[in-house]
Scaffold this motif. Structure first.
Motif, PDB file in Angstrom:
ATOM      1  N   PRO A  51       0.817  -1.216   0.000  1.00 54.60           N
ATOM      2  CA  PRO A  51       0.000   0.000   0.000  1.00 54.60           C
ATOM      3  C   PRO A  51       0.848   1.262   0.000  1.00 54.60           C
ATOM      4  CG  PRO A  51       0.171  -0.846   2.222  1.00 54.60           C
ATOM      5  CD  PRO A  51       0.909  -1.823   1.348  1.00 54.60           C
ATOM      6  N   PRO A  52       0.315   2.344  -0.529  1.00 52.57           N
ATOM      7  CA  PRO A  52       0.987   3.642  -0.357  1.00 52.57           C
ATOM      8  C   PRO A  52       1.058   3.972   1.129  1.00 52.57           C
ATOM      9  CG  PRO A  52      -0.781   3.780  -1.984  1.00 52.57           C
ATOM     10  CD  PRO A  52      -0.937   2.466  -1.300  1.00 52.57           C
ATOM     11  N   PHE A  53       2.154   4.579   1.564  1.00 54.34           N
ATOM     12  CA  PHE A  53       2.225   4.958   2.978  1.00 54.34           C
ATOM     13  C   PHE A  53       1.698   6.371   3.188  1.00 54.34           C
ATOM     14  CE2 PHE A  53       6.248   6.681   1.433  1.00 54.34           C
ATOM     15  CZ  PHE A  53       6.379   7.872   2.132  1.00 54.34           C
ATOM     16  N   ARG A  54       1.441   7.086   2.083  1.00 53.62           N
ATOM     17  CA  ARG A  54       0.904   8.443   2.191  1.00 53.62           C
ATOM     18  C   ARG A  54       0.213   8.792   0.871  1.00 53.62           C
ATOM     19  NH1 ARG A  54       5.366  11.140   2.406  1.00 53.62           N
ATOM     20  NH2 ARG A  54       5.276  12.414   0.527  1.00 53.62           N
ATOM     21  N   TYR A  55      -0.745   9.714   0.959  1.00 54.99           N
ATOM     22  CA  TYR A  55      -1.432  10.211  -0.233  1.00 54.99           C
ATOM     23  C   TYR A  55      -1.310  11.731  -0.257  1.00 54.99           C
ATOM     24  CZ  TYR A  55      -3.624   5.582  -0.261  1.00 54.99           C
ATOM     25  OH  TYR A  55      -3.849   4.223  -0.278  1.00 54.99           O
ATOM     26  N   GLU A  56      -1.111  12.283  -1.444  1.00 56.13           N
ATOM     27  CA  GLU A  56      -1.031  13.733  -1.599  1.00 56.13           C
ATOM     28  C   GLU A  56      -2.107  14.201  -2.575  1.00 56.13           C
ATOM     29  OE1 GLU A  56       2.907  14.575  -2.878  1.00 56.13           O
ATOM     30  OE2 GLU A  56       3.830  14.144  -0.928  1.00 56.13           O
TER      31      GLU A  56
ATOM     32  N   PRO B 202       0.531  33.174  -2.966  1.00 55.64           N
ATOM     33  CA  PRO B 202       1.123  32.829  -1.666  1.00 55.64           C
ATOM     34  C   PRO B 202       0.086  32.239  -0.714  1.00 55.64           C
ATOM     35  CG  PRO B 202       1.857  35.002  -2.368  1.00 55.64           C
ATOM     36  CD  PRO B 202       0.764  34.598  -3.316  1.00 55.64           C
ATOM     37  N   GLY B 203       0.502  31.206   0.030  1.00 54.97           N
ATOM     38  CA  GLY B 203      -0.360  30.608   1.041  1.00 54.97           C
ATOM     39  C   GLY B 203      -1.096  29.365   0.606  1.00 54.97           C
ATOM     40  N   GLU B 204      -1.124  29.038  -0.686  1.00 50.93           N
ATOM     41  CA  GLU B 204      -1.876  27.874  -1.137  1.00 50.93           C
ATOM     42  C   GLU B 204      -0.973  26.650  -1.295  1.00 50.93           C
ATOM     43  OE1 GLU B 204      -3.526  28.066  -5.080  1.00 50.93           O
ATOM     44  OE2 GLU B 204      -1.832  29.208  -5.875  1.00 50.93           O
ATOM     45  N   MET B 205      -1.590  25.471  -1.134  1.00 51.87           N
ATOM     46  CA  MET B 205      -0.923  24.207  -1.443  1.00 51.87           C
ATOM     47  C   MET B 205      -1.204  23.915  -2.911  1.00 51.87           C
ATOM     48  SD  MET B 205       0.597  23.125   1.335  1.00 51.87           S
ATOM     49  CE  MET B 205       0.954  21.419   0.901  1.00 51.87           C
ATOM     50  N   ALA B 206      -0.179  23.654  -3.670  1.00 48.45           N
ATOM     51  CA  ALA B 206      -0.386  23.480  -5.102  1.00 48.45           C
ATOM     52  C   ALA B 206       0.609  22.489  -5.685  1.00 48.45           C
ATOM     53  CB  ALA B 206      -0.267  24.818  -5.829  1.00 48.45           C
TER      54      ALA B 206
ATOM     55  N   GLY C 160      -2.372  16.248 -10.774  1.00 52.34           N
ATOM     56  CA  GLY C 160      -3.752  16.503 -11.173  1.00 52.34           C
ATOM     57  C   GLY C 160      -4.752  15.569 -10.524  1.00 52.34           C
ATOM     58  N   ARG C 161      -4.361  14.921  -9.436  1.00 52.97           N
ATOM     59  CA  ARG C 161      -5.241  13.944  -8.797  1.00 52.97           C
ATOM     60  C   ARG C 161      -4.745  13.688  -7.375  1.00 52.97           C
ATOM     61  NH1 ARG C 161      -4.682   8.899 -12.341  1.00 52.97           N
ATOM     62  NH2 ARG C 161      -6.148   8.069 -10.817  1.00 52.97           N
ATOM     63  N   ILE C 162      -5.409  12.806  -6.640  1.00 57.00           N
ATOM     64  CA  ILE C 162      -4.860  12.291  -5.381  1.00 57.00           C
ATOM     65  C   ILE C 162      -3.809  11.253  -5.753  1.00 57.00           C
ATOM     66  CG2 ILE C 162      -5.330  11.014  -3.266  1.00 57.00           C
ATOM     67  CD1 ILE C 162      -8.155  12.179  -3.333  1.00 57.00           C
ATOM     68  N   VAL C 163      -2.591  11.505  -5.359  1.00 60.83           N
ATOM     69  CA  VAL C 163      -1.464  10.687  -5.809  1.00 60.83           C
ATOM     70  C   VAL C 163      -0.976   9.789  -4.670  1.00 60.83           C
ATOM     71  CG1 VAL C 163       0.923  10.756  -6.649  1.00 60.83           C
ATOM     72  CG2 VAL C 163      -0.766  12.392  -7.521  1.00 60.83           C
TER      73      VAL C 163
ATOM     74  N   THR D  32     -12.279  11.885  -2.849  1.00 53.41           N
ATOM     75  CA  THR D  32     -12.002  11.130  -1.625  1.00 53.41           C
ATOM     76  C   THR D  32     -11.279  12.029  -0.620  1.00 53.41           C
ATOM     77  OG1 THR D  32     -11.771   9.099  -2.928  1.00 53.41           O
ATOM     78  CG2 THR D  32     -10.912   9.062  -0.686  1.00 53.41           C
ATOM     79  N   ASP D  33     -11.653  11.930   0.639  1.00 51.87           N
ATOM     80  CA  ASP D  33     -11.045  12.750   1.686  1.00 51.87           C
ATOM     81  C   ASP D  33      -9.627  12.256   1.971  1.00 51.87           C
ATOM     82  OD1 ASP D  33     -10.303  14.096   4.025  1.00 51.87           O
ATOM     83  OD2 ASP D  33     -12.335  14.064   4.844  1.00 51.87           O
ATOM     84  N   VAL D  34      -8.634  13.076   1.663  1.00 47.00           N
ATOM     85  CA  VAL D  34      -7.230  12.683   1.848  1.00 47.00           C
ATOM     86  C   VAL D  34      -6.924  12.439   3.325  1.00 47.00           C
ATOM     87  CG1 VAL D  34      -4.830  13.425   1.549  1.00 47.00           C
ATOM     88  CG2 VAL D  34      -6.492  13.881  -0.232  1.00 47.00           C
ATOM     89  N   ARG D  35      -7.619  13.153   4.209  1.00 49.72           N
ATOM     90  CA  ARG D  35      -7.376  12.943   5.641  1.00 49.72           C
ATOM     91  C   ARG D  35      -7.750  11.525   6.063  1.00 49.72           C
ATOM     92  NH1 ARG D  35     -10.842  17.960   7.693  1.00 49.72           N
ATOM     93  NH2 ARG D  35     -12.130  17.012   6.070  1.00 49.72           N
ATOM     94  N   LEU D  36      -8.853  10.999   5.499  1.00 45.28           N
ATOM     95  CA  LEU D  36      -9.232   9.618   5.779  1.00 45.28           C
ATOM     96  C   LEU D  36      -8.195   8.652   5.234  1.00 45.28           C
ATOM     97  CD1 LEU D  36     -13.086   9.365   5.125  1.00 45.28           C
ATOM     98  CD2 LEU D  36     -11.887   9.116   7.293  1.00 45.28           C
TER      99      LEU D  36
END
Length: 719
Positions: free
Chosen positions: A36-41, A54-58, A172-175, A234-238
């Motif tokens: 499994p992936p150990f993290r999702y971005e 400035p200030g955004e995650m991108a 361009g997606r949840i990676v 999909t909620d990345v936090r989940l």
């Protein structure tokens, strides 16, 4: 291509990369899809540089314009800086579907730049080079001095070269982000998994359909896609908390098959023929005659469970769990009386010579009035002593043998072994316990002073029934635990002197530094000399460490137990087994170097009498984790709570010792984080084995564990 296809035959892998993946246990398509992936971005916010704020995650697809290193380059202390620009023709377009997609365009700025900075990043000089195309992901900031847009330590992937044809897979997606395997990067794994999923036919369900329906598991093929490439929205936090439906399914599946295997193993053991011990009135009278005090209610309950097992014609495999000082050894002695009075011998296996010697002295004292003959067999016995002791055991002239690994030697033979007691089970491997059992057909009682939640105990010691002593002997007072910094050491010695003047005794313990008993011994020797000559010149100060000859160890402990030695300076050899009721102070030097369970074990050496006892934790410096350990010790004396905190701080793998316990290294499940799922999986597995839907379903389950799960996790033999 199917799940059994070896990775070396997969496009983009080949023999070289396959060998690197094999080092992580990834050999087949099934292995890789179970990785499994150990993290999702969330890289769905893809923007060209000229649209950043400035200030955004991108996520930015960019071209490296220039690089440089400033500051100290030696020891990788420099700052690596790279200047990025929009690649030629790149712009962002929003399509009717709402999906942000990078597409060619004739619009081009050419002016805006983005700075990337990595502290201690000198090594990146050979990784990020001018002309490369990269994907950057991070927080956009405005540099206070240059007024340039900047990302500090952004995540990055090189897009130039292989797989450059599909940048949409990486942005361009949840990676999914995978742990790399040598030179096989996360990006390579991501691309390979995507190709496999695209060509893999629908997968048959591995978990019994009745369980799938009852637990409402996501179908396996859908879950594979969702685990590796989550759907939009999909909620990345989940995902990063491992709580998505797909992740839940695979965590459950790992635990389910483990628990099915353990249940099958336990069920098979129930069909073995064991010793049917008779619980006669004479046995009960002999136990009463031996007891030094009235047992607690918990001790009586646990003895009842053990006696019931021993009276059964099936072999006993029972775990006796209890906090330090709860009276496990007395219960083990009662079980030994049952075996001996039925004409059988008893073996007691201990992890250290000091603990073996302590058990020997304890059993010798208890059994003296009963006329039983105990013997002590360790590596320190002379060759002549070993020969004599082995003859006594083989001729049935010794009733109980207490020893270390020396008991496991092939030439140690028992005339009639009926009960094997293994103390501190986590110190021994599964095979070692098995070797002791093979010296007869004994009932097995294993003991541990490391209390863990019952569900975990049923998993870690899955082939054992569990008994818990959850009550301390009456008259015991809670140990007062204090934390002091090294500069307060004079206060510590003043307190110790006061306790000694009141007729008490004290331990002073030093850690094994960097796994070196020799260094710890030297530290203990130095402190022994300092305390004996400078601090307490009028008090007898003893010394105990693992390098001492056996006779010297026994003499040091004997003098301390008799109260002649007032202060015992020691390494961690006194962690378990030492019982001196008059000792009221435990001073632990450099406490930050000890694990939480070890600190609790050491603290358990005091508080065994009726007087108030104290544990003083002395630290020189401590990181965040060490401070958390010390805080837990000061706040609680509850062994179950402390073990739970230790599990959280160290993780289950290090806490249990995978090789020692036989616990598998799970791919996605975590025994602590996923305790609720483990409970559900265990209940489902137990029910499935007890009442399978059909014989065919059970045959399929056994075959799956043997042919797939067993190969990957290497734990439960079921056929």
């Amino acid at each position: 291509m199917d799940l059994s296809t070896e990775l070396k035959f997969i496009k983009g892998i080949g023999p070289g990369r396959a060998s690197m993946l094999a080092a992580k246990g990834l050999e087949t398509v099934e292995d890789l899809l179970s990785y499994p992936p150990f993290r999702y971005e969330d890289r769905s916010n893809v923007k060209p540089i000229h649209q950043l704020a400035p200030g955004e995650m991108a996520t930015v697809l960019a071209e490296v314009k220039s690089t440089k290193v400033s500051g100290f380059q030696r020891k990788n202390l420099g700052i690596f800086e790279a200047t990025f620009t929009d690649p030629p023709g790149a712009a962002i377009e929003v399509f009717p579907s709402g999906e942000n997609t990078v597409r060619p365009s004739f619009r081009r700025s050419g002016k805006e730049v983005l700075m990337g900075k990595w502290f201690h990043g000198t090594y990146l000089q050979s990784v990020i080079e001018p002309g490369m195309r990269v994907a950057l992901y991070g927080k956009v900031e405005l540099d206070n001095y240059s007024r340039e847009l900047t990302m500090m330590h952004p995540e990055f992937e090189i897009l130039s070269g292989e797989d450059d044809s599909d940048p949409g897979l990486h942005t361009g997606r949840i990676v999914p982000v995978y742990e790399a395997a040598a030179k096989v990067t996360a990006k390579m794994i991501r691309s390979t998994v995507a190709r496999i999923l695209a060509s893999l036919p629908p997968q048959a369900e591995r978990v019994p359909q009745t369980v799938v329906d009852r637990v409402k598991l996501m179908p396996v093929s859908e879950a594979l896609r969702e685990m590796h490439f989550p759907s939009e929205g999909t909620d990345v936090r989940l995902l990063n908390a491992f709580r998505s439906a797909a992740q839940w399914r695979f965590i459950f599946e790992e635990f389910f098959w483990l628990e099915v295997g353990l249940s099958l193993k336990k069920a098979r053991a129930k069909h073995e023929k064991g010793i049917e011990f008779a619980l006669t009135e004479k046995v009960r009278e002999r136990i009463k005659e031996m007891l030094p005090f009235r047992p607690t209610g918990a001790q009586k309950r646990v003895l009842g469970e053990i006696a019931q097992d021993m009276a059964s014609p099936k072999p006993m495999y029972r775990l006796l769990q209890g906090d330090v000082g709860s009276g496990k050894t007395l219960v083990a002695a009662e079980a030994a009386v049952i075996a001996i009075e039925n004409g059988y011998q008893v073996a007691v296996l201990a992890p250290t010579e000091i603990l073996a010697a302590q058990h020997y002295l304890y059993f010798k004292k208890l059994f003296h009035k009963l006329g039983y003959v105990p013997v002590l067999l360790t590596g320190s016995n002379t060759a002549r002593e070993k020969v004599q002791l082995k003859k006594l055991l083989a001729a049935n002239l010794a009733h109980i043998a207490i020893g270390t690994h020396a008991l496991l030697e092939s030439d140690v033979e028992f005339a009639n072994l009926g009960l094997a007691i293994v103390d501190e089970q986590h110190r021994f491997g599964v095979e070692q316990r098995k070797r002791l059992s093979e010296k007869g057909n004994p009932d097995v009682l294993v003991m541990t002073a490391t209390p863990i939640p019952r569900t975990l105990a049923l998993t870690i010691y899955g082939d054992l029934d569990v008994s818990i002593i959850d009550e301390m002997p009456p008259g015991r007072k809670a140990i007062v635990t204090k934390h002091l910094s090294e500069d307060k050491i004079e206060q510590v010695w003043s307190f110790v002197k006061k306790q000694i003047d009141e007729g008490r005794q004290a331990y002073v313990v030093y850690p094994v530094i960097e796994e070196s008993e020799t260094q710890a011994m030297k530290a203990a020797q130095k402190m022994h000399e300092h305390l004996a000559k400078i601090v307490f010149p009028d008090v007898e100060v003893g010394l105990l460490h693992g390098k001492l000859p056996t006779d010297d160890k026994e003499q040091a402990m004997d003098r301390f137990q008799k109260g002649l030695t007032k202060i015992l300076v020691s390494t961690t050899v006194i962690e378990v087994g030492v019982d001196v009721p008059n000792a009221s102070v435990m001073v632990i030097e450099q406490a930050e170097r000890f694990g939480l369970s070890q600190l609790h074990q050491l603290r358990g050496r005091v508080g065994r009498g009726g007087d108030q006892s104290y544990c003083l934790l002395v630290t020189s410096k401590a990181g965040d984790t060490a401070r958390e350990r010390i805080r837990t010790m000061v706040e609680s004396t509850d062994g179950f709570y402390i073990a739970e905190m230790d599990l959280k701080l160290r993780g289950p793998g290090e806490f249990f010792g995978t090789k020692q316990s036989g616990l598998p290294a799970f791919r996605i499940g975590n025994l602590i984080r996923d305790a609720e799922i483990l409970e559900i999986a265990r209940n489902e597995a137990t029910g499935f084995v007890a009442n399978p839907p059909s014989e065919e379903e059970m045959r399929k389950a056994v075959a799956y564990i043997r042919d797939h799960w067993q190969r990957r996790y290497g734990l439960v033999q079921v056929g």
